[in-house]
Write an enzyme that holds these catalytic residues in place. Structure first.
Site, PDB file in Angstrom:
ATOM      1  N   PRO A   2       0.843  -1.209   0.000  1.00  0.00           N
ATOM      2  CA  PRO A   2       0.000   0.000   0.000  1.00  0.00           C
ATOM      3  C   PRO A   2       0.875   1.256   0.000  1.00  0.00           C
ATOM      4  O   PRO A   2       1.774   1.394   0.822  1.00  0.00           O
ATOM      5  CB  PRO A   2      -0.795  -0.105   1.305  1.00  0.00           C
ATOM      6  CG  PRO A   2      -0.705  -1.542   1.704  1.00  0.00           C
ATOM      7  CD  PRO A   2       0.615  -2.042   1.176  1.00  0.00           C
ATOM      8  N   GLU A   3       0.634   2.129  -0.949  1.00  0.00           N
ATOM      9  CA  GLU A   3       1.356   3.392  -1.026  1.00  0.00           C
ATOM     10  C   GLU A   3       0.476   4.484  -0.423  1.00  0.00           C
ATOM     11  O   GLU A   3      -0.664   4.229  -0.040  1.00  0.00           O
ATOM     12  CB  GLU A   3       1.688   3.718  -2.489  1.00  0.00           C
ATOM     13  CG  GLU A   3       2.636   2.712  -3.155  1.00  0.00           C
ATOM     14  CD  GLU A   3       4.086   2.894  -2.723  1.00  0.00           C
ATOM     15  OE1 GLU A   3       4.388   3.916  -2.073  1.00  0.00           O
ATOM     16  OE2 GLU A   3       4.906   2.029  -3.047  1.00  0.00           O
TER      17      GLU A   3
END
Ligand SMILES: [Zn+2]
Length: 270
Positions: A2-3
């Site tokens: 997840p960014e």
């Protein structure tokens, strides 16, 4: 992994279901994730009202009067608000019971995520050395220009340094540099103020677009089978080495910079 846009979307999806709710119970199904879960969380959170939820870098903070639960999704973590009776599956490590009859469930197969505690009035050490948020007014071309003077690292490594700016990972660094027309291997200390202005604008635009596209997945945060993929943002260079540049048609080049895979167009990026 997840960014920042995924974490921001998680925040926006969860906030309406958490803010103002009271925590009724804390269930820890294991003593540790990436780091040990501080046992005081089970003692301090029940009975507390959630005053708000916010993001700092890729951390989420659930604020209550005695302090904040500090969450990170790591490589594979997810947070969902589910009916309390939803059966527990493998890798469902933490539940926070809520007075709405739901639970906030933290699932993390690879356990690189974390649940930590930040006492009210203090700042957790993980948050102390962080640079500005990329979508804030503190992050602009002038800031990058001043900050980069004397730096011999590549501009891509510099942009991914969390002490310079938070939340710009490998994908978004490569895409921002392409959009700004800057070669990723260029020395950070030798890039002009004007080009840093273009880079800051490109970084903000790409992150904002990714967050906007994530808005369509909001409902997944309250569905029991809400295992999500990552955003379908169109990537122009990341992972495309050898393929034709979407702008000029020449093949993209690939290399490792700061031990991270990177791709760029030698024709469009100087
Ligand atoms: Zn090109």
């Amino acid at each position: 992994m997840p960014e920042l846009p995924e974490v921001e979307t998680t925040l926006r999806g969860l906030a309406p279901h958490l803010k103002g709710r009271t925590v009724t119970a804390v269930t820890l199904r294991r003593p540790n994730l990436r780091w040990p879960i501080p046992p005081e969380i089970s003692r301090l959170l029940p009975g507390e009202r959630i005053l708000g939820i916010r993001r700092r870098a890729k951390y989420l903070l659930l604020d209550t009067e005695p302090g904040s639960a500090l969450l990170h999704l790591g490589m594979s973590g997810s947070l969902r608000v589910l009916p309390a009776a939803t059966p527990v599956a493998a890798h469902d490590h933490v539940d926070l019971g809520l007075d709405s009859g739901r639970v906030l469930r933290f699932t993390d197969p690879r356990r690189f995520g974390c649940l930590l505690w930040q006492a009210a009035g203090s700042t957790h050490e993980l948050l102390m050395q962080l640079g500005p948020e990329p979508l804030s007014d503190d992050f602009d071309g002038d800031y990058l220009y001043e900050r980069s003077r004397g730096r011999s690292a590549s501009i891509k490594t510099f942009l991914m340094d969390q002490a310079v700016v938070v939340g710009v990972g490998n994908i978004y660094a490569a895409e921002s540099l392409f959009r700004a027309g800057i070669a990723p291997g260029r020395q950070a200390g030798r890039v002009s103020r004007e080009r840093y202005g273009r880079l800051a604008d490109a970084t903000k635009a790409i992150l904002a677009e990714a967050i906007a596209s994530g808005g369509t997945t909001l409902r997944d945060f309250i569905s029991p089978d809400g295992a999500r993929g990552y955003f379908e943002t169109e990537l122009l260079v990341y992972g495309r080495e050898g393929e034709p540049c979407r702008s000029c048609g020449r093949p993209l080049q690939g290399a490792r910079l700061g031990n991270r895979a990177t791709a760029w167009c030698p024709n469009c990026q100087k």
